[in-house]
Each structure stands twice: as C-alpha cells, then as structure tokens.
Design an enzyme around this catalytic site. Structure first.
Site, PDB file in Angstrom:
ATOM      1  N   TYR A 192      77.078  28.312  18.047  1.00  0.00           N
ATOM      2  CA  TYR A 192      77.422  28.500  16.639  1.00  0.00           C
ATOM      3  C   TYR A 192      78.825  29.097  16.525  1.00  0.00           C
ATOM      4  CZ  TYR A 192      72.527  27.323  16.085  1.00  0.00           C
ATOM      5  OH  TYR A 192      71.317  26.675  16.131  1.00  0.00           O
ATOM      6  N   ARG A 240      73.641  38.895  19.508  1.00  0.00           N
ATOM      7  CA  ARG A 240      73.086  37.908  20.443  1.00  0.00           C
ATOM      8  C   ARG A 240      74.235  37.137  21.067  1.00  0.00           C
ATOM      9  NH1 ARG A 240      68.164  33.551  20.287  1.00  0.00           N
ATOM     10  NH2 ARG A 240      67.187  35.334  21.302  1.00  0.00           N
ATOM     11  N   ARG A 337      58.162  31.106  20.916  1.00  0.00           N
ATOM     12  CA  ARG A 337      57.087  30.115  20.866  1.00  0.00           C
ATOM     13  C   ARG A 337      55.731  30.707  21.232  1.00  0.00           C
ATOM     14  NH1 ARG A 337      60.535  25.498  23.896  1.00  0.00           N
ATOM     15  NH2 ARG A 337      61.536  27.390  24.666  1.00  0.00           N
TER      16      ARG A 337
END
Length: 387
Positions: A192, A240, A337
């Site tokens: 990003y 992050r 997940r």
C-alpha cells in the site's frame, strides 16, 4: 467474579502507554469489503462484535481509508469525513462493552486503489460511469510503476499530493480518537501507499521523497509525526511493516531494523511484523507458508531494536502462540483467519492451556453459565457442547 491469576504468557496483561490489554491475543485487521460509500454497515458491527466477545485482548478494525482516493475497493470503509465518526462510535462502544480494547488500522491503498476484491479475482475495477468521482479515484504512487501485471499505472504523486496524504492521515487519526478507539495502527506494509514509498521496487523518485534510504522513509516518518501530534499522548501507536519485500533489490529486514530505530523516538509503541505485498511472495522459491512462518521477523526486530512486536502468520494453536511469547520472540500474537473459523479461539486456547482465566475474558453473564457448566460436568472437553 473474582479475578484469577494466569500461569501463561498468552493471558498476561500488556500495558502500552495508558492502555492495558487484558491478554496478548490480537484480532488482526480483516477486510470485509462490506462498506457502502466508505461507510460501515451492520456487518461490521457483527464482525467486530463477535471478535470482541470471543475474548481477544485487542481487536483491530480493518484497514480504514484516510481519503477517498485511497480506497482499495468499492467495499472499503473510511474516515475521511466527519460524518463517518458517529457510526463507528457505536461499534467502539460494543467492543468496549465486550471487554476488549478497540483498535483501528488507518491506511491508503495507493497503487492498489480502485481494484476488485480478492474473492472477485483482484485486478483493476472495470470503469463504472455511475460512480460520480470515478476520475478522482485514481491510483497514486511514488512513481509510474504498476503494482502488478495487468494493473493500472499509478499517477506519480506531486508534492501537493504528498502533503495532502500526510494531512489526511492526521485528520483521520483525530476522528479515530473522537470515535473512541484506544489503539491506532498505521499500515505501512503489503504494497500500500506508505510501503510503496519505502521500497525501491516501487519508488524511483529523484526528489526528496525517493532515492536514498532516508528519502524513501520520509513519507512514513512525516505521517507518524503528524499522527502522533493529534493522537492522544496516553494512547499507543502501532505501525505495520512488511519487514522484507522478499524480492531482489527490494526492502530488506536490515532496512526495517534501521527504520524502526527511527520510528521509536517519534512515539511508535509497537511494530506489527508482516512481509511481502510489493513483488510476488516473500517466501523463498519452492517454499510454502508454514505455522508461524513470519514470527522470525518479529523476533529479529525485537532483538535488534528493543521494540515491542506483534507476530503474525499462520498462528493457529494455543501451545504455538504461548511458545512465541514465552521465548520472547514477540509481545503480542495476531490471528486472522483462525478467528474467522473460531471467534472464541481465546477461550478455547485458555482451556487447552489449562489457564486459570479460562472464562474470565468473557462477559459476566457468559462466564457465569460456562463456569456452572464446567462445575456440573467436569469431564467435558473444551470442544464438547451440550444443551
């Protein structure tokens, strides 16, 4: 119900500035692609509420855009307008009522804006004339280098664009504080915008925002300074990172260590250690992801800089998570997940580790009934359910 002492690192509290996480389990930011015009829906209330009720000490809201052109997909959510705050306050209050610490991740998709979702196969979003601001929703980046084969060539950012992004991160952080979040994370990984400025694979600029290591770090450091100036002093700030690009000529672990040494004095409290996102997979050729395959990154950053770190990457089992913390590789473990599969993973982990806190992480009413169930049917295994 009286508090009981834990004998496991996984369920020990962690203090970050004035915030105390009740355990070391974090629900990682998970994109839901359910936003409407950048705004949260009841789906987000359900998703974050069940993670909070399941016992995680920190629940991080999915990557939330700081400006409209930084939205990755049609389903992204954002904080680029003041009227986006009130709906988030409802979600924050629910998370707090469940006993968790509510956190938010702020991001700008950059070169990865205006795309299809992973379930749709990713790739560029086909032009949709009914989107009023289609032309303004243009992927941007440090240089005119697409994020991948078949993706749009991003608009190289002007100095004005860069300043607008810095201001957008700061404005969104201020709104996040008003919404009541207690932990803020900046997404500077996974290809990003902030990561794309760091990596020489994406940043080929010849000005003060590219070229040398210091210049490539300038945008992230500027954003951190701007955010820390408005984010309350008593609340922690996380970053992050993709600690390595995993591709020749890309960002390296050594680069990350040098960057973290610059981030800590600016008021960053912990590093969320991931990898990849710029050029293919960070895994070595022929390898596949294994349990805890990125934990070594958190361990290396922590050892070299003294920073608190959060480990991610196929953390699945209670004993595995406990071993990561007990060995000192990280201060937090983040699951994604696995928590979709079982939002009550923290409670299940406490049972499997025979931790004294077992049901203490739940709401009082839920804990009451599970304690009673345990007392009346002591032979039940953690995975056994009865009416």
């Amino acid at each position: 119900m009286a508090h009981r002492e834990t004998q496991n690192q996984l369920f020990s509290p962690l203090q970050l500035r004035d915030v105390v996480l009740k355990n070391r389990i974090a629900a990682a930011p998970m994109w839901q692609y359910q936003g409407r015009h950048g705004r949260v829906q009841d789906w987000h209330l359900m998703h974050l509420g069940r993670l909070a009720a399941g016992g995680s000490g920190l629940v991080l809201q999915e990557g939330t855009g700081v400006e409209r052109r930084g939205a990755g997909t049609l389903g992204d959510i954002g904080l680029w307008q003041d009227d986006m705050v009130a709906p988030l306050q409802r979600i924050v209050q629910l998370m707090r009522d469940c006993g968790t610490t509510p956190g938010i991740q702020l991001m700008h998709a950059g070169r990865k804006a205006r795309q299809l979702t992973p379930a749709q196969g990713r790739g560029p979003l086909p032009c949709q004339p009914d989107i009023a601001d289609w032309d303004a929703w243009t992927p941007m980046g440090p240089s005119a280098i697409p994020a991948g084969k078949g993706l749009e060539t991003p608009l190289p950012m002007s100095l004005q664009h860069i300043q607008q992004v810095v201001e957008a991160f700061a404005a969104a952080a201020g709104r996040a504080a008003r919404a009541g979040y207690q932990v803020l994370e900046l997404h500077a990984g996974h290809g990003y915008l902030l990561h794309s400025f760091l990596s020489p694979l994406a940043n080929r600029r010849g000005d003060a925002w590219g070229g040398s290591f210091d210049n490539r770090c300038r945008l992230l450091l500027s954003v951190v300074e701007a955010v820390r100036a408005v984010w309350p002093a008593g609340l922690p700030l996380l970053v992050r990172l993709s600690c390595t690009d995993g591709a020749p000529g890309g960002w390296t672990l050594e680069d990350s260590i040098a960057l973290v040494q610059r981030l800590l004095p600016l008021g960053v409290d912990a590093i969320d250690c991931s990898s990849g996102g710029i050029a293919g997979s960070p895994l070595r050729g022929g390898e596949s992801a294994t349990y805890g395959y990125q934990v070594e990154l958190a361990s290396a950053i922590k050892a070299a800089t003294g920073a608190r770190t959060m480990a991610v990457g196929l953390i699945v089992h209670a004993q595995q998570a406990e071993a990561i913390l007990r060995s000192g590789d990280a201060d937090l473990v983040a699951l994604a997940r696995e928590l979709i599969y079982n939002p009550n993973w923290p409670m299940d982990a406490a049972q499997k580790l025979q931790d004294a806190q077992d049901f203490q992480m739940l709401t009082q009413n839920e804990a009451f009934w599970l304690e009673r169930r345990k007392a009346t049917t002591p032979d039940l295994q953690p995975s056994t359910f009865v009416r």
